[in-house]
Design a protein around this motif. Structure first.
Motif, PDB file in Angstrom:
ATOM      1  N   GLU A 116      33.578 -18.346  21.196  1.00 44.38           N
ATOM      2  CA  GLU A 116      32.277 -18.013  20.612  1.00 44.38           C
ATOM      3  C   GLU A 116      31.238 -18.000  21.727  1.00 44.38           C
ATOM      4  N   VAL A 166      26.985 -16.343  22.864  1.00 49.62           N
ATOM      5  CA  VAL A 166      25.726 -15.732  22.439  1.00 49.62           C
ATOM      6  C   VAL A 166      25.514 -14.481  23.280  1.00 49.62           C
ATOM      7  N   ASP A 167      25.331 -13.347  22.596  1.00 51.87           N
ATOM      8  CA  ASP A 167      25.075 -12.073  23.275  1.00 51.87           C
ATOM      9  C   ASP A 167      23.708 -12.148  23.952  1.00 51.87           C
ATOM     10  N   ARG A 185      22.448 -12.821  19.379  1.00 50.78           N
ATOM     11  CA  ARG A 185      23.332 -13.133  18.257  1.00 50.78           C
ATOM     12  C   ARG A 185      24.598 -13.822  18.736  1.00 50.78           C
ATOM     13  N   ARG A 186      25.114 -14.689  17.854  1.00 52.37           N
ATOM     14  CA  ARG A 186      26.384 -15.346  18.141  1.00 52.37           C
ATOM     15  C   ARG A 186      27.508 -14.366  17.850  1.00 52.37           C
ATOM     16  N   LYS A 187      28.467 -14.284  18.761  1.00 53.21           N
ATOM     17  CA  LYS A 187      29.606 -13.389  18.585  1.00 53.21           C
ATOM     18  C   LYS A 187      30.887 -14.154  18.864  1.00 53.21           C
ATOM     19  N   THR A 189      21.113  -9.368  22.466  1.00 56.67           N
ATOM     20  CA  THR A 189      20.659  -9.477  21.077  1.00 56.67           C
ATOM     21  C   THR A 189      20.349 -10.907  20.662  1.00 56.67           C
TER      22      THR A 189
END
Length: 197
Positions: free
Chosen positions: A75, A77-78, A83-85, A81
């Motif tokens: 996991e 963080v982008d 956002r968590r990916k 963005t």
């Protein structure tokens, strides 16, 4: 013969076709087609997840004739963005195992439509292994990459196997109780002092 199942890809394909895979029947189907040396199932698991909905399937497969290969996803963080990916792929693991097993089998059945496997199929064929790809053209868009389908010696549309390896999603364990109509008790059948379960 050996089966190589890209778990997430097969799951997505069967869902797009509207049925679940019955893995006991799938194993039986391919055992009836020749000597089945191994059946591999590849999937990722989400890191630090206390319960995974795929865990019961993985456990069942491991006890019922499949070699299960898992890897934890990462996991992050982008940066663009915020956002968590989640990142995780079993493609390299599957490819390495297939190449290692190539000298022991005449045929490999690959359950995936992922075009990234085209070069693997080509390399296996150079070693004299016939490769069957199982995916589908019956969805819009098709779940199989055109170049993978063309590279395969044999292509089997999963929709054609539905009667032999599928089951209706309503037939999942536990679903039967959900489908039964509720049973109502006559008024006064339960006393206030009765224990509730």
């Amino acid at each position: 013969m050996a089966l190589f199942i890209d778990g997430s890809n097969l799951h997505a394909t069967s869902k797009a076709l509207g049925f679940d895979i019955d893995y006991r029947r799938l194993l039986g189907e391919f055992q009836s087609r020749g000597v089945l040396l191994r059946a591999f199932y590849y999937t990722t698991l989400i890191e630090n997840q206390e319960y995974s909905s795929i865990r019961p399937l993985i456990d069942w497969l491991g006890y019922n004739g499949y070699t299960v290969v898992t890897k934890l996803t990462k996991e992050f963080v982008d940066a663009t963005t915020g956002r968590r990916k989640v990142k995780g792929s079993m493609d390299v693991d599957l490819a390495v195992s297939a190449m290692e097993l190539a000298k022991h089998v005449d045929q490999i059945v690959l359950f995936s439509g992922d075009g990234d496997f085209r070069s693997l199929v080509e390399a296996l064929q150079r070693r004299g292994v016939r490769v069957t790809v199982v995916s589908t053209l019956s969805t819009q868009p098709p779940m199989v990459a055109d170049d993978l389908r063309r590279q395969a010696d044999i292509f089997i549309d999963l929709a054609e196997l539905r009667q032999r390896v599928g089951r209706d999603p309503a037939d999942r364990p536990g679903s039967r109780e959900m489908r039964q109509s509720p049973q109502f008790l006559a008024r006064g059948a339960i006393n206030r002092g009765d224990p509730v379960e």
